[in-house]
Design a protein around this motif. Sequence first.
Motif, PDB file in Angstrom:
ATOM      1  N   LEU A   1       0.829  -1.210   0.000  1.00  0.00           N
ATOM      2  CA  LEU A   1       0.000   0.000   0.000  1.00  0.00           C
ATOM      3  C   LEU A   1       0.862   1.259   0.000  1.00  0.00           C
ATOM      4  CD1 LEU A   1      -2.798  -1.019   2.523  1.00  0.00           C
ATOM      5  CD2 LEU A   1      -3.009  -0.817   0.049  1.00  0.00           C
ATOM      6  N   LEU A   2       1.946   1.243   0.754  1.00  0.00           N
ATOM      7  CA  LEU A   2       2.786   2.431   0.830  1.00  0.00           C
ATOM      8  C   LEU A   2       3.410   2.775  -0.522  1.00  0.00           C
ATOM      9  CD1 LEU A   2       4.571   2.067   4.293  1.00  0.00           C
ATOM     10  CD2 LEU A   2       2.517   3.353   3.692  1.00  0.00           C
ATOM     11  N   GLN A   3       3.603   1.775  -1.366  1.00  0.00           N
ATOM     12  CA  GLN A   3       4.121   2.043  -2.703  1.00  0.00           C
ATOM     13  C   GLN A   3       3.127   2.824  -3.559  1.00  0.00           C
ATOM     14  OE1 GLN A   3       5.293  -1.728  -4.407  1.00  0.00           O
ATOM     15  NE2 GLN A   3       6.812  -2.130  -2.817  1.00  0.00           N
ATOM     16  N   GLN A   4       1.843   2.785  -3.172  1.00  0.00           N
ATOM     17  CA  GLN A   4       0.803   3.475  -3.934  1.00  0.00           C
ATOM     18  C   GLN A   4       0.537   4.896  -3.419  1.00  0.00           C
ATOM     19  OE1 GLN A   4      -2.775   0.988  -3.924  1.00  0.00           O
ATOM     20  NE2 GLN A   4      -1.509  -0.858  -3.826  1.00  0.00           N
ATOM     21  N   VAL A   5       1.138   5.252  -2.306  1.00  0.00           N
ATOM     22  CA  VAL A   5       0.866   6.551  -1.685  1.00  0.00           C
ATOM     23  C   VAL A   5       1.787   7.617  -2.277  1.00  0.00           C
ATOM     24  CG1 VAL A   5       0.856   7.836   0.481  1.00  0.00           C
ATOM     25  CG2 VAL A   5       0.084   5.462   0.448  1.00  0.00           C
ATOM     26  N   PRO A   6       1.230   8.710  -2.785  1.00  0.00           N
ATOM     27  CA  PRO A   6       2.077   9.779  -3.335  1.00  0.00           C
ATOM     28  C   PRO A   6       2.994  10.374  -2.262  1.00  0.00           C
ATOM     29  CG  PRO A   6      -0.223  10.075  -3.969  1.00  0.00           C
ATOM     30  CD  PRO A   6      -0.201   9.003  -2.928  1.00  0.00           C
ATOM     31  N   LYS A   7       4.119  10.916  -2.712  1.00  0.00           N
ATOM     32  CA  LYS A   7       5.044  11.555  -1.791  1.00  0.00           C
ATOM     33  C   LYS A   7       4.376  12.749  -1.103  1.00  0.00           C
ATOM     34  CE  LYS A   7       9.301  10.217  -4.188  1.00  0.00           C
ATOM     35  NZ  LYS A   7      10.536  10.705  -4.868  1.00  0.00           N
ATOM     36  N   GLU A   8       4.889  13.081   0.056  1.00  0.00           N
ATOM     37  CA  GLU A   8       4.396  14.217   0.853  1.00  0.00           C
ATOM     38  C   GLU A   8       2.983  13.994   1.389  1.00  0.00           C
ATOM     39  OE1 GLU A   8       6.695  16.372   1.529  1.00  0.00           O
ATOM     40  OE2 GLU A   8       8.011  15.415   0.065  1.00  0.00           O
ATOM     41  N   THR A   9       2.528  12.737   1.396  1.00  0.00           N
ATOM     42  CA  THR A   9       1.211  12.408   1.935  1.00  0.00           C
ATOM     43  C   THR A   9       1.347  11.949   3.389  1.00  0.00           C
ATOM     44  OG1 THR A   9       0.399  11.714  -0.240  1.00  0.00           O
ATOM     45  CG2 THR A   9      -0.818  10.917   1.664  1.00  0.00           C
ATOM     46  N   LYS A  10       0.523  12.480   4.267  1.00  0.00           N
ATOM     47  CA  LYS A  10       0.468  11.999   5.642  1.00  0.00           C
ATOM     48  C   LYS A  10      -0.219  10.638   5.651  1.00  0.00           C
ATOM     49  CE  LYS A  10       2.215  15.776   7.414  1.00  0.00           C
ATOM     50  NZ  LYS A  10       3.558  15.804   8.054  1.00  0.00           N
ATOM     51  N   ILE A  11       0.202   9.756   6.556  1.00  0.00           N
ATOM     52  CA  ILE A  11      -0.322   8.382   6.551  1.00  0.00           C
ATOM     53  C   ILE A  11      -0.726   7.984   7.965  1.00  0.00           C
ATOM     54  CG2 ILE A  11       0.124   5.978   5.968  1.00  0.00           C
ATOM     55  CD1 ILE A  11       2.342   6.990   4.078  1.00  0.00           C
ATOM     56  N   PHE A  12      -1.990   7.559   8.098  1.00  0.00           N
ATOM     57  CA  PHE A  12      -2.541   7.080   9.376  1.00  0.00           C
ATOM     58  C   PHE A  12      -2.963   5.627   9.209  1.00  0.00           C
ATOM     59  CE2 PHE A  12      -6.296   5.969  11.826  1.00  0.00           C
ATOM     60  CZ  PHE A  12      -5.927   6.301  13.124  1.00  0.00           C
ATOM     61  N   VAL A  13      -2.601   4.774  10.174  1.00  0.00           N
ATOM     62  CA  VAL A  13      -2.935   3.344  10.124  1.00  0.00           C
ATOM     63  C   VAL A  13      -3.760   2.966  11.347  1.00  0.00           C
ATOM     64  CG1 VAL A  13      -2.038   0.983  10.054  1.00  0.00           C
ATOM     65  CG2 VAL A  13      -0.803   2.815   8.863  1.00  0.00           C
ATOM     66  N   ASP A  14      -4.953   2.400  11.103  1.00  0.00           N
ATOM     67  CA  ASP A  14      -5.753   1.750  12.150  1.00  0.00           C
ATOM     68  C   ASP A  14      -5.420   0.273  12.086  1.00  0.00           C
ATOM     69  OD1 ASP A  14      -7.637   0.382  13.649  1.00  0.00           O
ATOM     70  OD2 ASP A  14      -9.389   1.262  12.676  1.00  0.00           O
ATOM     71  N   PHE A  15      -4.707  -0.227  13.112  1.00  0.00           N
ATOM     72  CA  PHE A  15      -4.306  -1.641  13.132  1.00  0.00           C
ATOM     73  C   PHE A  15      -5.195  -2.377  14.122  1.00  0.00           C
ATOM     74  CE2 PHE A  15      -0.746  -4.905  13.988  1.00  0.00           C
ATOM     75  CZ  PHE A  15      -1.220  -5.725  12.972  1.00  0.00           C
ATOM     76  N   HIS A  16      -6.126  -3.158  13.588  1.00  0.00           N
ATOM     77  CA  HIS A  16      -7.128  -3.864  14.378  1.00  0.00           C
ATOM     78  C   HIS A  16      -6.561  -5.234  14.741  1.00  0.00           C
ATOM     79  CE1 HIS A  16     -11.347  -3.916  15.687  1.00  0.00           C
ATOM     80  NE2 HIS A  16     -11.343  -5.202  15.405  1.00  0.00           N
ATOM     81  N   ALA A  17      -6.042  -5.350  15.960  1.00  0.00           N
ATOM     82  CA  ALA A  17      -5.312  -6.568  16.310  1.00  0.00           C
ATOM     83  C   ALA A  17      -5.494  -6.908  17.780  1.00  0.00           C
ATOM     84  CB  ALA A  17      -3.825  -6.389  15.993  1.00  0.00           C
TER      85      ALA A  17
END
Length: 261
Positions: free
Chosen positions: A135-151
């Motif tokens: 997924l990170l390979q698909q994210v444009p540069k300079e984009t903020k990234i938030f992950v909800d890890f349901h575990a």
Amino acid sequence: MRIVFVGDVMGEIGMRAVKMYLPLIKAKFHPQVTIVNGENADNGRGIKATQFKAILQAGADVVTLGNHAWDKRDVNELLATNDNLLRPANYPGKNTPGQGMVIKKVNQQQLAIINLQGRALMNPLDDPFMIADQLLQQVPKETKIFVDFHAEATSEKGALAHYLDGRVDAVVGTHTHVQTNDAHVLPKGTAFLTDVGMSGSYDGILGVKASSSVQRFLTQQPTRYEIDDNGRPQINYCVLDLETHNHIQVGQINPDHPLDV
């Protein structure tokens, strides 16, 4: 960029808590993006269109899910027609309905919101570490990234956060329904919280009636869990400031911790 993230909405009492408190939380913190995990909204198992719409009306921009994502019949259509409803991205299969990531434009910035599910003590989904890389390979540069890890496992949540440290802005855990006291920023800049907690009954056990949970431990017999919809409501959340130096703080509203405005 400021984000408010609200933990697992548990049953009708959790819905009441979101409707009651989320507008007040937003008025206090003025987030640019509000995210709510709604996977337990319908009687503790899954989400229906009515709850999804009500969570949006209460102020959410994006709703994430988890291991109960498929428990309601109409969720496939909901996922297919709403890009602001996410299911864990690592569910296997090429034709799995919905998506596990959405990229939102926030003023002059972009925010990628990713939903992943753990495998330790849970269903054997695809590897969340590998899917995160993809997924990170698909994210444009300079984009903020938030992950909800349901575990389930705290160790798996910490491992993913450290694995992604410096590559995403925040990893926040859901699923275990108890807010943890470890909100901090990792060495390479990723904000991390093991579990944000839940929105539901303050008087039950993880959102269910205490009596049914106690009975199971006393007898070791299968006991049907009942949502404690008549208890006192609570909401658990965190506030993230995703800037050059990320910051995270936890919050809760319940009878012992009223909203401090």
